[in-house]
Design an enzyme around this catalytic site. Structure first.
Site, short mmCIF file in Angstrom:
data_model
loop_
_atom_site.label_atom_id
_atom_site.label_comp_id
_atom_site.label_asym_id
_atom_site.label_seq_id
_atom_site.Cartn_x
_atom_site.Cartn_y
_atom_site.Cartn_z
N GLY A 144 49.02 48.90 39.99
CA GLY A 144 49.88 49.46 38.76
C GLY A 144 49.31 49.15 37.16
N ALA A 148 46.99 41.62 32.09
CA ALA A 148 47.32 40.47 32.12
C ALA A 148 47.77 39.63 31.02
CB ALA A 148 46.03 39.53 32.69
N LYS A 199 40.27 53.27 40.06
CA LYS A 199 40.59 53.42 38.54
C LYS A 199 39.67 52.68 37.92
CE LYS A 199 42.30 49.43 37.47
NZ LYS A 199 41.96 48.66 36.31
N ASP A 257 47.65 53.25 36.05
CA ASP A 257 46.54 52.39 36.04
C ASP A 257 45.30 52.96 35.28
OD1 ASP A 257 45.47 49.53 36.25
OD2 ASP A 257 45.69 49.57 38.15
N ARG A 266 38.55 46.26 30.68
CA ARG A 266 36.85 45.80 30.42
C ARG A 266 36.10 46.77 31.02
NH1 ARG A 266 39.23 40.48 33.63
NH2 ARG A 266 39.94 42.26 34.62
N ASN A 267 36.62 47.67 32.24
CA ASN A 267 35.76 48.64 32.73
C ASN A 267 35.32 49.81 31.71
OD1 ASN A 267 35.24 48.05 35.64
ND2 ASN A 267 37.48 47.58 35.36
N1 LIG Z 1 43.09 41.22 34.09
C1 LIG Z 1 44.06 42.29 34.31
O1 LIG Z 1 44.60 42.82 33.47
C2 LIG Z 1 44.22 42.42 35.78
C3 LIG Z 1 43.61 42.01 36.98
N2 LIG Z 1 43.81 42.43 38.13
C4 LIG Z 1 43.07 42.26 39.35
O2 LIG Z 1 43.16 40.61 39.50
C5 LIG Z 1 41.92 40.34 39.74
C6 LIG Z 1 41.63 39.15 39.03
O3 LIG Z 1 41.26 39.60 37.78
P1 LIG Z 1 41.15 38.75 36.62
O4 LIG Z 1 42.26 37.79 36.46
O5 LIG Z 1 41.31 39.70 35.31
O6 LIG Z 1 39.61 38.29 36.59
P2 LIG Z 1 38.94 36.78 36.00
O7 LIG Z 1 37.71 37.03 36.08
O8 LIG Z 1 39.77 36.31 34.82
O9 LIG Z 1 39.37 35.84 37.17
C7 LIG Z 1 39.07 36.12 38.50
C8 LIG Z 1 39.28 34.79 39.27
O10 LIG Z 1 38.22 34.89 40.38
C9 LIG Z 1 37.24 33.87 40.36
N3 LIG Z 1 36.03 34.30 41.15
C10 LIG Z 1 35.14 35.32 40.41
N4 LIG Z 1 34.27 35.59 41.43
C11 LIG Z 1 34.30 34.47 42.32
C12 LIG Z 1 33.26 34.13 43.47
N5 LIG Z 1 32.52 34.63 43.64
N6 LIG Z 1 34.06 32.98 44.32
C13 LIG Z 1 35.19 32.42 43.97
N7 LIG Z 1 35.92 32.98 42.80
C14 LIG Z 1 35.34 33.82 42.04
C15 LIG Z 1 37.31 33.49 38.94
O11 LIG Z 1 36.57 32.51 38.52
P3 LIG Z 1 35.69 32.71 37.18
O12 LIG Z 1 36.59 31.56 36.38
O13 LIG Z 1 34.37 32.22 37.25
O14 LIG Z 1 36.01 34.19 36.73
C16 LIG Z 1 38.76 33.75 38.68
O15 LIG Z 1 39.51 32.51 39.18
C17 LIG Z 1 40.97 41.27 39.71
O16 LIG Z 1 40.67 42.07 41.28
C18 LIG Z 1 41.60 42.42 38.91
O17 LIG Z 1 41.16 43.66 39.06
C19 LIG Z 1 44.73 43.08 38.24
C20 LIG Z 1 45.50 43.69 37.47
C21 LIG Z 1 45.41 43.52 35.92
O1 LIG Z 2 43.33 46.42 36.08
C1 LIG Z 2 43.63 46.29 35.15
C2 LIG Z 2 45.03 46.73 34.59
O2 LIG Z 2 45.88 47.30 35.45
C3 LIG Z 2 42.64 45.83 34.13
O3 LIG Z 2 41.57 46.46 34.24
P1 LIG Z 2 39.98 45.90 33.48
O4 LIG Z 2 39.64 45.12 34.63
O5 LIG Z 2 39.33 47.10 33.35
O6 LIG Z 2 40.56 45.24 32.51
#
Ligand SMILES: NC(=O)C1=CN([C@@H]2O[C@H](COP(=O)(O)OP(=O)(O)OC[C@H]3O[C@@H](n4cnc5c(N)ncnc54)[C@H](OP(=O)(O)O)[C@@H]3O)[C@@H](O)[C@H]2O)C=CC1
Ligand SMILES: O=C(CO)COP(=O)(O)O
Length: 349
Positions: A144, A148, A199, A257, A266-267
């Protein structure tokens, strides 16, 4: 009060601490071996580097070497790594998660199983447990429109929790919901988990249109809107082909979403850089240097493979997916590719 362990201290992992702490839960924020610099900031009381928001007081940061302690006695585990980190983190944490029995997953991705078939994340994760000879936990997919930084700041957010057992989605949702962070439960895990990674892929195309606007100084809103509608049609086709519901795609999980990601994700930024004239490789390098995760760039590989498995005529059925891929491969111009993929065919005489 429950004890909740969040695996991954990036943007989304740290953001979820806000509703969970507001509900009075004990929250442990475990950082992967890549997250030390993020936990340094949290421990110093600085804003989280990825959201700009301070993690609420009371959250216990746990370093990567202390995974067992992070999981000991937890009632719920939340996986919040990017898709790249899913396998490595689940493999290490699987025995403890199997004992706890319930896992919520915010990660968005499409990953190949042991036989090379691309799977939605809950299926992929269940496969990791089976391969380890462990009983898989109940999995709650989280999707959804949910930025973050806004969740972290406590702004109103509508999110979707999905589990094949709707009561499990409701139970975990009840635990996490606040006045600001509201949860729509669904049993349509397929529709939700098709929407979540796709998405990200389609938001790259919305970014191409924004990049054209940056390059030309003129608006390209009509094109962007046509791309949006085509993206939704293609996500719905894939969800239905996998046994999911197009209604899920038309709701928060898909259109919601895609809207938030096409505004601020970011995408989208990655796509806009390409639409403005950067090469895909240079754009990705710049995003990585700024610690900006671009999951759509990886998810398109899975999406292409999944589409080929589902449809004999994938390029015709999913022209926008094909166009995004061709631009990323350097074989197509963004304007021409989007125009051909998203505008209706000419009416024949
Ligand atoms: N940001 C958002 O608004 C939203 C994000 N999401 C989903 O949540 C997930 C996390 O996103 P987000 O928190 O933004 O991403 P971040 O890049 O901020 O954090 C991702 C996490 O995954 C770790 N990570 C990345 N690559 C590896 C690897 N190869 N091995 C182990 N750990 C790894 C990161 O480490 P490192 O510190 O190096 O990055 C960090 O702990 C994603 O799948 C995203 O689509 C869902 C909803 C919204
Ligand atoms: O998943 C997201 C919002 O729901 C965040 O999208 P991005 O990874 O493109 O920033």
């Amino acid at each position: 009060m429950s004890t909740v362990t969040i695996l991954g201290a990036g943007a989304m992992g740290s953001a979820l601490a806000t509703p969970l702490v507001a509900r009075g839960h004990a929250v442990r924020l475990w950082g992967t071996w890549l997250d030390d610099h993020l936990l340094d900031a949290v421990e110093a009381g600085h804003p989280h580097p990825r959201t700009g928001v301070r993690v609420p007081a009371g959250v216990e940061p746990v370093r990567s070497g202390d995974l067992d302690r992070a999981l000991d006695g937890a009632d719920l585990v939340v996986l919040a790594t990017s898709s790249e980190g899913v396998e490595a983190v689940i493999t290490r944490a699987a025995p403890a998660i199997a004992r706890i029995g319930v896992l919520a997953v915010t990660s968005k991705g499409l990953l190949p199983d042991a036989s090379g078939d691309v799977q939605i994340l809950p299926t992929f994760i269940r496969g990791l447990f089976e391969a380890a000879g462990l009983e898989a936990p109940a999995i709650v997919a989280v999707g959804g429109p949910c930025k973050a930084n806004e969740v972290a700041a406590g702004r109103p957010t509508a999110t979707v929790y999905g589990s094949t057992d709707l009561e499990v989605a409701r139970r975990v949702g009840r635990l996490a919901q606040t006045d600001a962070y509201r949860i729509e439960p669904t049993a349509d895990v397929v529709g939700l988990e098709v929407s979540a990674p796709l998405k990200n892929v389609y938001a790259i195309a919305l970014g191409y249109a924004d990049g054209l606007a940056e390059r030309t100084g003129e608006p390209w809103h009509d094109l962007k809107a046509a791309v949006f509608a085509q993206a939704v049609r293609e996500m719905a086709a894939i969800a239905e082909a996998l046994g999911g519901s197009s209604a899920t795609v038309f709701g928060l999980a898909g259109t919601g979403d895609l809207e938030v990601t096409g505004l601020s994700g970011r995408n989208r930024i990655y796509g806009a850089r390409i639409g403005a004239g950067e090469t895909p490789a240079d754009a990705l390098t710049a995003m990585r240097a700024a610690e900006q995760t671009v999951e759509g760039a990886a998810a398109i590989v899975g999406a292409r493979s999944l589409a080929g498995r589902l449809f004999d005529d994938a390029a015709t059925r999913l022209p926008l997916l094909h166009a995004i891929d061709a631009v990323l491969d350097g074989h197509a111009d963004p304007l021409r590719a989007l125009t051909e993929a998203a505008l209706p065919e000419a009416i024949r005489p």
